[in-house]
Design a protein around this motif. Structure first.
Motif, short mmCIF file in Angstrom:
data_model
loop_
_atom_site.label_atom_id
_atom_site.label_comp_id
_atom_site.label_asym_id
_atom_site.label_seq_id
_atom_site.Cartn_x
_atom_site.Cartn_y
_atom_site.Cartn_z
N GLY A 45 0.43 20.52 55.89
CA GLY A 45 0.15 19.53 55.47
C GLY A 45 1.19 18.64 55.09
O GLY A 45 2.47 19.11 55.49
N PRO A 46 1.23 17.63 54.31
CA PRO A 46 2.30 16.78 54.04
C PRO A 46 3.54 17.11 53.27
O PRO A 46 4.52 16.41 53.12
N ALA A 47 3.21 18.22 52.46
CA ALA A 47 4.38 18.57 51.57
C ALA A 47 5.61 18.78 52.29
O ALA A 47 5.66 19.23 53.46
N VAL A 212 3.45 23.25 41.21
CA VAL A 212 3.61 21.68 41.10
C VAL A 212 3.79 21.38 42.63
O VAL A 212 4.71 21.71 43.28
N CYS A 213 2.94 20.81 43.38
CA CYS A 213 2.94 20.49 44.66
C CYS A 213 4.07 19.49 44.92
O CYS A 213 4.46 18.64 44.33
N THR A 214 4.84 19.76 45.97
CA THR A 214 6.15 19.01 46.37
C THR A 214 5.65 17.86 47.23
O THR A 214 6.76 16.84 47.11
N HIS A 215 4.43 17.47 47.48
CA HIS A 215 4.10 16.35 47.87
C HIS A 215 3.91 15.30 46.89
O HIS A 215 4.97 14.60 46.75
N PHE A 216 2.80 15.28 46.29
CA PHE A 216 2.57 14.04 45.08
C PHE A 216 2.27 14.62 43.83
O PHE A 216 1.56 14.09 43.12
N CYS A 217 2.63 16.04 43.68
CA CYS A 217 2.64 16.71 42.28
C CYS A 217 1.45 17.08 41.74
O CYS A 217 1.23 17.12 40.58
N CYS A 218 0.65 17.15 42.68
CA CYS A 218 -0.82 17.86 42.14
C CYS A 218 -0.59 19.39 41.70
O CYS A 218 0.21 19.94 42.07
N VAL A 219 -1.59 19.85 41.32
CA VAL A 219 -1.70 21.18 40.99
C VAL A 219 -2.41 22.00 41.87
O VAL A 219 -3.76 21.84 41.98
N TYR A 238 -3.60 26.20 48.43
CA TYR A 238 -4.08 25.25 49.10
C TYR A 238 -4.26 23.91 47.92
O TYR A 238 -4.45 24.08 46.99
N CYS A 239 -3.56 22.80 48.56
CA CYS A 239 -3.53 21.46 47.61
C CYS A 239 -4.62 20.70 48.02
O CYS A 239 -4.61 20.30 48.99
N GLN A 240 -5.48 20.50 47.12
CA GLN A 240 -6.85 19.81 47.37
C GLN A 240 -6.71 18.24 47.57
O GLN A 240 -7.29 17.40 47.84
N CYS A 241 -5.40 17.68 46.99
CA CYS A 241 -5.00 16.22 47.10
C CYS A 241 -4.82 15.77 48.75
O CYS A 241 -5.59 14.89 48.95
N HIS A 242 -4.02 16.43 49.39
CA HIS A 242 -3.87 16.06 50.58
C HIS A 242 -3.63 17.11 51.71
O HIS A 242 -3.14 16.91 52.76
N ALA A 243 -4.40 18.16 51.32
CA ALA A 243 -4.46 19.47 52.02
C ALA A 243 -2.92 20.02 52.62
O ALA A 243 -2.74 20.36 53.80
N SER A 244 -2.15 20.17 51.64
CA SER A 244 -0.86 20.96 52.01
C SER A 244 -1.41 22.36 51.47
O SER A 244 -1.96 22.83 50.88
N VAL A 245 -0.61 23.23 52.63
CA VAL A 245 -0.97 24.72 52.54
C VAL A 245 0.53 25.38 52.35
O VAL A 245 1.48 25.24 53.01
S1 FES Z 1 0.01 16.30 46.16
FE1 FES Z 1 -0.57 15.87 48.25
S2 FES Z 1 -0.93 17.58 49.12
FE2 FES Z 1 -0.59 18.26 47.18
#
Ligand code: FES
Length: 287
Positions: A45-47, A212-219, A238-245
């Motif tokens: 994913g994008p993280a 804290v997801c390093t992509h856009f900060c979701c949980v 799994y980050c549900q925001c943009h599918a970082s794993v």
């Molecule tokens: S905030 Fe984008 S993948 Fe987690």
């Protein structure tokens, strides 16, 4: 076994740093800059990188706390600045590991903030077993007794038992709260036998990371989404925001551009830190 950190993994420093350093030039403030850290591995994913480990310690009563580095005083351009930094298992552990996604403005990360370092059970947990705990109850190793076979029908059982927690966040709310996952895992227990950092930063298989997801900060979530079962044995984050794993069981040295703490962040009033006092000084924006 997948995911044991080793010398070869640690040698990978810098490989994820380049991707992270494309963010904006940091504003002025205290600290910040290129920051090596120990974190779990980002695997898809994008993280841009993994999430930072919080070294743990467990007291005689079994209460699990996150270690806060020693506070040091430093003069930068004639101003006194405070640093929270110490060596743990051959690695320099600093509070800057957590200075991203706006957390750099949280009083919880002021080096001198006298906050509660115990991990407190989070009301926002997605793990059913935590309903047996009071809100804000300190996590205790006894809560993880069944860690070797615990499961929740997502991924294989027995990889580890997680709890959602808050850390150093007494008197704070909203984005200032530091959310963590505390986990006890046989995989980490075994890996720590061969790894200096893990031996020092974990205890009895208990480890923790800032969630804290390093992509856009979701949980993101460990064992909270069926989607995770598309990856390995399902025991991934799994980050549900943009599918970082992320793989919580591979812990390796990485680096990123941490943000400085703005000079106007105040020590929290509750928490015994002598509320209202200002931390840090002028200048020192980055290294
Ligand atoms: S905030 Fe984008 S993948 Fe987690």
């Amino acid at each position: 076994m997948k995911g044991v950190v080793g010398a070869s993994a640690i040698a990978g420093i810098g490989s994820t740093g380049a991707a992270a350093v494309n963010t904006a030039t940091p504003p002025t403030g205290s600290g910040g800059g290129i920051t090596p850290f120990m974190g779990i591995e980002r695997i898809d994913g994008p993280a841009p990188r993994g999430m930072p480990i919080i070294p743990v310690e467990i007291d005689d009563e079994g209460v699990i706390s996150g270690r806060w580095p020693e506070v040091k005083e430093e003069t930068v351009q004639g101003q006194t600045e405070y640093l929270a930094e110490e060596e743990i298992g051959g690695i320099t552990y600093t509070s800057q590991w957590f200075q991203y996604c706006g957390k750099q403005t949280s009083p919880a990360l002021l080096p001198r903030a006298d906050q509660d370092n115990r991990f407190l059970s989070s009301e926002e947990t997605q793990y059913e077993w935590q309903s047996e705990l009071e809100a804000d109850e300190p996590l205790n190793i006894e809560h993880f007794d069944d860690y070797e076979d615990w499961g929740n029908e997502i991924g294989e059982d027995g990889a580890g038992k997680p709890a959602a927690a808050t850390w150093r966040s007494d008197g704070l709310e909203g984005g200032d709260v530091l959310n963590a996952i505390v986990m006890r895992s046989p995989r980490i227990e075994e890996a720590a036998q061969e790894d200096e950092f893990l031996e020092a930063a974990t205890q009895d298989g208990v480890f923790a990371y800032l969630n804290v997801c390093t992509h856009f900060c979701c949980v993101p979530g460990f064992k909270v989404s069926d989607t995770a079962e598309r990856f390995e044995d399902g025991n991934v984050i799994y980050c549900q925001c943009h599918a970082s794993v992320y793989d919580p069981f591979t812990i390796l040295e990485q680096s990123f551009l941490s943000f400085p703490q703005p000079d106007d962040v105040q020590l929290p009033e509750e928490g015994g830190g002598g509320g209202g006092e200002e931390e840090g000084g002028d200048g020192g924006g980055g290294h």
